[in-house]
Design a protein around this motif. Structure first.
Motif, mmCIF file in Angstrom:
data_model
loop_
_atom_site.group_PDB
_atom_site.id
_atom_site.type_symbol
_atom_site.label_atom_id
_atom_site.label_comp_id
_atom_site.label_asym_id
_atom_site.label_seq_id
_atom_site.Cartn_x
_atom_site.Cartn_y
_atom_site.Cartn_z
ATOM 1 N N THR A 8 0.838 -1.200 0.000
ATOM 2 C CA THR A 8 0.000 0.000 0.000
ATOM 3 C C THR A 8 0.875 1.253 0.000
ATOM 4 O O THR A 8 0.582 2.223 -0.715
ATOM 5 C CB THR A 8 -0.933 0.010 1.227
ATOM 6 O OG1 THR A 8 -1.668 -1.209 1.262
ATOM 7 C CG2 THR A 8 -1.880 1.168 1.169
ATOM 8 N N ASP A 9 1.943 1.246 0.792
ATOM 9 C CA ASP A 9 2.852 2.390 0.827
ATOM 10 C C ASP A 9 3.517 2.608 -0.528
ATOM 11 O O ASP A 9 3.667 3.750 -0.978
ATOM 12 C CB ASP A 9 3.922 2.194 1.900
ATOM 13 C CG ASP A 9 3.350 2.325 3.313
ATOM 14 O OD1 ASP A 9 2.256 2.938 3.448
ATOM 15 O OD2 ASP A 9 3.999 1.835 4.249
ATOM 16 N N THR A 11 2.323 1.737 -3.431
ATOM 17 C CA THR A 11 1.294 2.224 -4.351
ATOM 18 C C THR A 11 1.027 3.708 -4.118
ATOM 19 O O THR A 11 0.910 4.490 -5.062
ATOM 20 C CB THR A 11 -0.009 1.420 -4.175
ATOM 21 O OG1 THR A 11 0.265 0.028 -4.335
ATOM 22 C CG2 THR A 11 -1.042 1.837 -5.195
ATOM 23 N N ASN A 12 0.941 4.093 -2.858
ATOM 24 C CA ASN A 12 0.716 5.497 -2.521
ATOM 25 C C ASN A 12 1.873 6.368 -2.973
ATOM 26 O O ASN A 12 1.672 7.473 -3.505
ATOM 27 C CB ASN A 12 0.476 5.676 -1.024
ATOM 28 C CG ASN A 12 -0.884 5.173 -0.590
ATOM 29 O OD1 ASN A 12 -1.796 5.053 -1.404
ATOM 30 N ND2 ASN A 12 -1.017 4.869 0.689
ATOM 31 N N ASN A 13 3.107 5.895 -2.749
ATOM 32 C CA ASN A 13 4.285 6.651 -3.176
ATOM 33 C C ASN A 13 4.310 6.821 -4.703
ATOM 34 O O ASN A 13 4.637 7.885 -5.215
ATOM 35 C CB ASN A 13 5.574 5.971 -2.715
ATOM 36 C CG ASN A 13 5.787 6.113 -1.210
ATOM 37 O OD1 ASN A 13 5.229 7.005 -0.587
ATOM 38 N ND2 ASN A 13 6.587 5.223 -0.652
ATOM 39 N N MET A 15 1.712 6.777 -6.726
ATOM 40 C CA MET A 15 0.636 7.688 -7.111
ATOM 41 C C MET A 15 1.035 9.142 -6.840
ATOM 42 O O MET A 15 0.756 10.029 -7.645
ATOM 43 C CB MET A 15 -0.662 7.347 -6.372
ATOM 44 C CG MET A 15 -1.319 6.070 -6.881
ATOM 45 S SD MET A 15 -2.801 5.619 -5.991
ATOM 46 C CE MET A 15 -3.837 7.019 -6.270
ATOM 47 N N GLU A 16 1.726 9.365 -5.711
ATOM 48 C CA GLU A 16 2.188 10.714 -5.393
ATOM 49 C C GLU A 16 3.206 11.197 -6.420
ATOM 50 O O GLU A 16 3.172 12.353 -6.854
ATOM 51 C CB GLU A 16 2.787 10.755 -3.990
ATOM 52 C CG GLU A 16 1.765 10.646 -2.877
ATOM 53 C CD GLU A 16 2.404 10.599 -1.499
ATOM 54 O OE1 GLU A 16 3.608 10.918 -1.399
ATOM 55 O OE2 GLU A 16 1.699 10.250 -0.550
#
Length: 95
Positions: A8-9, A11-13, A15-16
């Motif tokens: 999840t981290d 994926t979030n990174n 996307m950012e």
């Protein structure tokens, strides 16, 4: 659970990072558009003066053509001289 948090981290990174890239691209495109508008806008103001002088030149040529119809040379030259004076006055008003 630790694997899910890491995924999840990541994926979030990612996307950012993609959002930052999109923002940079948008800013670059906006800067190009603004530069184009400024460049084209400055060109139109310089053409305004030449449009006025072109108008004066067109009027002069019409008057000079009318003067050519005068059969007597002396009167024709007087007419052409007056047409040129009118053109010069018109160009002076353009400034």
């Amino acid at each position: 659970m630790a694997l899910e948090c890491d995924a999840t981290d990541q994926t979030n990174n990612r996307m950012e990072e993609e959002m930052i890239a999109v923002r940079i691209i948008k800013a670059f495109i906006l800067a190009l558009i603004a530069g184009a508008v400024m460049f084209l806008g400055s060109g139109t103001t310089s053409e305004a003066g030449s449009r006025c002088t072109d108008h004066c030149a067109d009027r002069y040529h019409v008057q000079k053509d009318a003067c050519k119809l005068i059969p007597f040379k002396n009167e024709r030259k007087i007419c052409e001289r007056r047409a040129k004076e009118v053109k010069d006055d018109c160009k002076h008003r353009c400034r």
